[in-house]
Design a protein around this motif. Structure first.
Motif, PDB file in Angstrom:
ATOM      1  N   ASN A  81      50.377  40.203  38.522  1.00 28.25           N
ATOM      2  CA  ASN A  81      50.367  39.303  39.668  1.00 28.25           C
ATOM      3  C   ASN A  81      48.947  38.801  39.959  1.00 28.25           C
ATOM      4  OD1 ASN A  81      51.852  39.580  43.026  1.00 28.25           O
ATOM      5  ND2 ASN A  81      50.818  37.904  42.034  1.00 28.25           N
ATOM      6  N   GLN A  82      48.015  39.719  40.085  1.00 28.83           N
ATOM      7  CA  GLN A  82      46.638  39.344  40.413  1.00 28.83           C
ATOM      8  C   GLN A  82      45.977  38.574  39.274  1.00 28.83           C
ATOM      9  OE1 GLN A  82      44.244  42.483  42.089  1.00 28.83           O
ATOM     10  NE2 GLN A  82      42.312  41.494  41.547  1.00 28.83           N
ATOM     11  N   TRP A  83      46.202  39.014  38.050  1.00 31.68           N
ATOM     12  CA  TRP A  83      45.608  38.354  36.887  1.00 31.68           C
ATOM     13  C   TRP A  83      46.122  36.921  36.759  1.00 31.68           C
ATOM     14  CZ3 TRP A  83      42.003  37.189  33.936  1.00 31.68           C
ATOM     15  CH2 TRP A  83      42.129  36.806  32.596  1.00 31.68           C
ATOM     16  N   ALA A  84      47.401  36.721  37.042  1.00 26.05           N
ATOM     17  CA  ALA A  84      47.970  35.372  36.974  1.00 26.05           C
ATOM     18  C   ALA A  84      47.349  34.463  38.033  1.00 26.05           C
ATOM     19  CB  ALA A  84      49.486  35.431  37.144  1.00 26.05           C
ATOM     20  N   LEU A  85      47.174  34.976  39.243  1.00 23.67           N
ATOM     21  CA  LEU A  85      46.547  34.185  40.311  1.00 23.67           C
ATOM     22  C   LEU A  85      45.097  33.857  39.977  1.00 23.67           C
ATOM     23  CD1 LEU A  85      48.010  36.108  43.375  1.00 23.67           C
ATOM     24  CD2 LEU A  85      48.448  33.699  42.853  1.00 23.67           C
ATOM     25  N   GLU A  86      44.373  34.846  39.489  1.00 24.92           N
ATOM     26  CA  GLU A  86      42.973  34.621  39.116  1.00 24.92           C
ATOM     27  C   GLU A  86      42.868  33.601  37.983  1.00 24.92           C
ATOM     28  OE1 GLU A  86      41.340  39.120  40.264  1.00 24.92           O
ATOM     29  OE2 GLU A  86      41.791  38.589  38.186  1.00 24.92           O
ATOM     30  N   SER A  87      43.790  33.687  37.037  1.00 25.21           N
ATOM     31  CA  SER A  87      43.782  32.750  35.909  1.00 25.21           C
ATOM     32  C   SER A  87      44.161  31.347  36.361  1.00 25.21           C
ATOM     33  CB  SER A  87      44.746  33.229  34.817  1.00 25.21           C
ATOM     34  OG  SER A  87      44.347  34.494  34.316  1.00 25.21           O
ATOM     35  N   LEU A  88      45.119  31.255  37.277  1.00 24.86           N
ATOM     36  CA  LEU A  88      45.519  29.949  37.798  1.00 24.86           C
ATOM     37  C   LEU A  88      44.329  29.222  38.420  1.00 24.86           C
ATOM     38  CD1 LEU A  88      47.692  27.844  38.574  1.00 24.86           C
ATOM     39  CD2 LEU A  88      48.012  29.140  40.700  1.00 24.86           C
ATOM     40  N   ALA A  89      43.521  29.951  39.179  1.00 24.76           N
ATOM     41  CA  ALA A  89      42.352  29.334  39.812  1.00 24.76           C
ATOM     42  C   ALA A  89      41.405  28.736  38.772  1.00 24.76           C
ATOM     43  CB  ALA A  89      41.616  30.366  40.664  1.00 24.76           C
ATOM     44  N   LYS A  90      41.374  29.324  37.582  1.00 24.14           N
ATOM     45  CA  LYS A  90      40.526  28.801  36.507  1.00 24.14           C
ATOM     46  C   LYS A  90      41.214  27.670  35.747  1.00 24.14           C
ATOM     47  CE  LYS A  90      38.363  33.340  35.906  1.00 24.14           C
ATOM     48  NZ  LYS A  90      38.193  34.518  35.014  1.00 24.14           N
ATOM     49  N   MET A  91      42.549  27.695  35.715  1.00 26.64           N
ATOM     50  CA  MET A  91      43.293  26.639  35.022  1.00 26.64           C
ATOM     51  C   MET A  91      43.275  25.327  35.793  1.00 26.64           C
ATOM     52  SD  MET A  91      46.765  28.659  33.921  1.00 26.64           S
ATOM     53  CE  MET A  91      46.720  30.331  33.285  1.00 26.64           C
ATOM     54  N   ASN A 113      51.939  34.941  48.247  1.00 23.89           N
ATOM     55  CA  ASN A 113      50.984  36.029  48.039  1.00 23.89           C
ATOM     56  C   ASN A 113      49.995  36.183  49.189  1.00 23.89           C
ATOM     57  OD1 ASN A 113      51.247  37.244  45.144  1.00 23.89           O
ATOM     58  ND2 ASN A 113      51.513  35.051  44.846  1.00 23.89           N
ATOM     59  N   LEU A 114      49.960  35.219  50.087  1.00 29.80           N
ATOM     60  CA  LEU A 114      49.029  35.289  51.211  1.00 29.80           C
ATOM     61  C   LEU A 114      49.417  36.380  52.205  1.00 29.80           C
ATOM     62  CD1 LEU A 114      48.550  31.458  51.800  1.00 29.80           C
ATOM     63  CD2 LEU A 114      46.902  33.041  50.768  1.00 29.80           C
ATOM     64  N   ASN A 115      50.630  36.872  52.099  1.00 32.53           N
ATOM     65  CA  ASN A 115      51.065  37.976  52.959  1.00 32.53           C
ATOM     66  C   ASN A 115      50.992  39.326  52.255  1.00 32.53           C
ATOM     67  OD1 ASN A 115      51.643  36.418  55.255  1.00 32.53           O
ATOM     68  ND2 ASN A 115      53.653  35.855  54.453  1.00 32.53           N
ATOM     69  N   SER A 116      50.410  39.337  51.064  1.00 31.32           N
ATOM     70  CA  SER A 116      50.309  40.590  50.320  1.00 31.32           C
ATOM     71  C   SER A 116      49.368  41.567  51.021  1.00 31.32           C
ATOM     72  CB  SER A 116      49.798  40.318  48.901  1.00 31.32           C
ATOM     73  OG  SER A 116      49.592  41.534  48.206  1.00 31.32           O
ATOM     74  N   LYS A 117      49.737  42.829  51.014  1.00 28.33           N
ATOM     75  CA  LYS A 117      48.875  43.872  51.565  1.00 28.33           C
ATOM     76  C   LYS A 117      47.819  44.320  50.560  1.00 28.33           C
ATOM     77  CE  LYS A 117      52.455  45.593  54.700  1.00 28.33           C
ATOM     78  NZ  LYS A 117      53.297  46.746  55.109  1.00 28.33           N
ATOM     79  N   ASN A 118      47.956  43.844  49.328  1.00 29.70           N
ATOM     80  CA  ASN A 118      46.981  44.157  48.288  1.00 29.70           C
ATOM     81  C   ASN A 118      45.803  43.193  48.416  1.00 29.70           C
ATOM     82  OD1 ASN A 118      45.732  43.698  45.513  1.00 29.70           O
ATOM     83  ND2 ASN A 118      47.021  45.475  45.079  1.00 29.70           N
ATOM     84  N   ALA A 119      44.623  43.726  48.688  1.00 27.21           N
ATOM     85  CA  ALA A 119      43.452  42.886  48.954  1.00 27.21           C
ATOM     86  C   ALA A 119      43.098  42.004  47.764  1.00 27.21           C
ATOM     87  CB  ALA A 119      42.255  43.761  49.328  1.00 27.21           C
ATOM     88  N   GLY A 120      43.239  42.521  46.554  1.00 25.43           N
ATOM     89  CA  GLY A 120      42.910  41.745  45.366  1.00 25.43           C
ATOM     90  C   GLY A 120      43.850  40.572  45.171  1.00 25.43           C
ATOM     91  N   ILE A 121      45.138  40.797  45.401  1.00 23.22           N
ATOM     92  CA  ILE A 121      46.130  39.733  45.262  1.00 23.22           C
ATOM     93  C   ILE A 121      45.907  38.666  46.328  1.00 23.22           C
ATOM     94  CG2 ILE A 121      48.591  39.209  45.531  1.00 23.22           C
ATOM     95  CD1 ILE A 121      49.189  41.858  44.120  1.00 23.22           C
ATOM     96  N   TYR A 122      45.658  39.105  47.562  1.00 22.07           N
ATOM     97  CA  TYR A 122      45.410  38.140  48.641  1.00 22.07           C
ATOM     98  C   TYR A 122      44.181  37.285  48.336  1.00 22.07           C
ATOM     99  CZ  TYR A 122      43.880  36.221  53.077  1.00 22.07           C
ATOM    100  OH  TYR A 122      43.443  35.365  54.060  1.00 22.07           O
ATOM    101  N   SER A 153      55.497  32.659  57.048  1.00 15.03           N
ATOM    102  CA  SER A 153      55.338  33.602  58.153  1.00 15.03           C
ATOM    103  C   SER A 153      54.058  34.389  57.922  1.00 15.03           C
ATOM    104  CB  SER A 153      56.543  34.555  58.228  1.00 15.03           C
ATOM    105  OG  SER A 153      56.647  35.315  57.031  1.00 15.03           O
ATOM    106  N   GLY A 154      53.681  35.176  58.910  1.00 17.32           N
ATOM    107  CA  GLY A 154      52.530  36.062  58.766  1.00 17.32           C
ATOM    108  C   GLY A 154      51.227  35.321  58.513  1.00 17.32           C
ATOM    109  N   ARG A 155      50.381  35.959  57.724  1.00 22.99           N
ATOM    110  CA  ARG A 155      49.044  35.424  57.455  1.00 22.99           C
ATOM    111  C   ARG A 155      49.104  34.099  56.697  1.00 22.99           C
ATOM    112  NH1 ARG A 155      44.838  39.657  54.934  1.00 22.99           N
ATOM    113  NH2 ARG A 155      46.576  39.851  53.468  1.00 22.99           N
ATOM    114  N   ALA A 156      50.185  33.870  55.957  1.00 28.42           N
ATOM    115  CA  ALA A 156      50.322  32.628  55.197  1.00 28.42           C
ATOM    116  C   ALA A 156      50.303  31.409  56.117  1.00 28.42           C
ATOM    117  CB  ALA A 156      51.609  32.649  54.377  1.00 28.42           C
TER     118      ALA A 156
END
Length: 266
Positions: A81-91, A113-122, A153-156
């Motif tokens: 999940n996190q690797w895909a998001l990080e890669s998308l930002a570069k793509m 993913n903006l509501n993820s509790k995982n800091a890296g994913i967010y 909803s939430g932080r998103a």
């Protein structure tokens, strides 16, 4: 016969090249959709490398490739999940406008993913959003963000609304009607549904700050037209607008925020 030699050789080369592309795409899809998370990680990395080395290969097969890649943006494995998001930002800056056919599905996946509790994913999701604003057509983003925020909803809600404020400033000078058509309904909806302490019941925490920023961004671009259009809105919207105008005009408040929200506790 001899004159046809180079032509036939070129045709054979083209066929071989086409077969090689098909083989590469098939392998890429296999990795992206694999059961093992390590293979999916490898697939994301390979897609990023293709975007860097041969972006035309991806853009020519964009829908097919991103139909396999987009689910990785919400992969059940946090590493993928996190690797895909990080890669998308570069793509995004590599593919740019070519991404538009898949833009809505990408935004939906990233926003979730903006509501993820995982800091890296967010953090990776936020980086991807900002990469979109930096590299993609802001009018398309404004329309997509405005259409999506109502379902969040939430932080998103906070993050997307805040970026709408940025997009208003860049889009309004060229496309004022688009801003009024897509963003004003978002503002009216937020103002109409907020309760006195700035909370959006059932959807988010305190949205006071981001709604204030959106109001200010619109007021800076639209001037008194924003107030004129607010006059046709429900009583709750008018109430916040009137309080905000008094707060802006009052010397005792020291407010520097035009069209500030008018709840007493804000």
């Amino acid at each position: 016969m001899g004159s046809n030699g180079p032509r036939l050789e070129g045709l054979h080369s083209s066929v071989r090249g086409g077969l090689e592309v098909t083989k590469q795409l098939r392998e890429l899809m296999r990795l992206l959709e694999a059961k093992e998370y390590q293979s999916r990680m490898e697939g994301v990395g390979r897609l990023l490398e293709h975007c860097k080395a041969r972006p035309e290969l991806i853009t020519a097969n964009l829908v097919q490739v991103f139909d396999a890649f987009t689910p990785r943006l919400q992969d059940s494995n946090k590493k993928v999940n996190q690797w895909a998001l990080e890669s998308l930002a570069k793509m995004i800056p590599l593919l740019k406008e070519s991404l538009h056919p898949m833009l809505l599905s990408i935004i939906i996946a990233v926003a979730d993913n903006l509501n993820s509790k995982n800091a890296g994913i967010y953090a990776a999701a936020v980086t991807a959003l900002d990469a979109m604003i930096e590299s993609l057509d802001n009018l398309c983003l404004l329309q997509a963000f405005a259409g999506r925020v109502r379902f969040l909803s939430g932080r998103a809600v906070l993050d997307i609304t805040e970026r709408l404020s940025v997009l208003v400033a860049s889009v309004y000078p060229q496309k004022p009607q688009a801003v009024e058509r897509h963003v004003l309904p978002v503002l009216w909806c937020l103002l109409d549904n907020m309760i006195g302490n700035g909370v959006l019941p059932g959807r988010a925490g305190n949205v006071r700050t981001v709604v204030r920023r959106l109001s200010r961004s619109l007021r800076e671009q639209m001037g008194s037209r924003l107030q004129d259009l607010a006059a046709g809105q429900p009583q709750q919207v008018l109430k916040t607008q009137r309080h905000g105008q008094r707060g802006t005009d009052s010397k005792t408040t020291g407010s520097s925020c035009p069209f500030q929200l008018g709840y007493r506790h804000i």
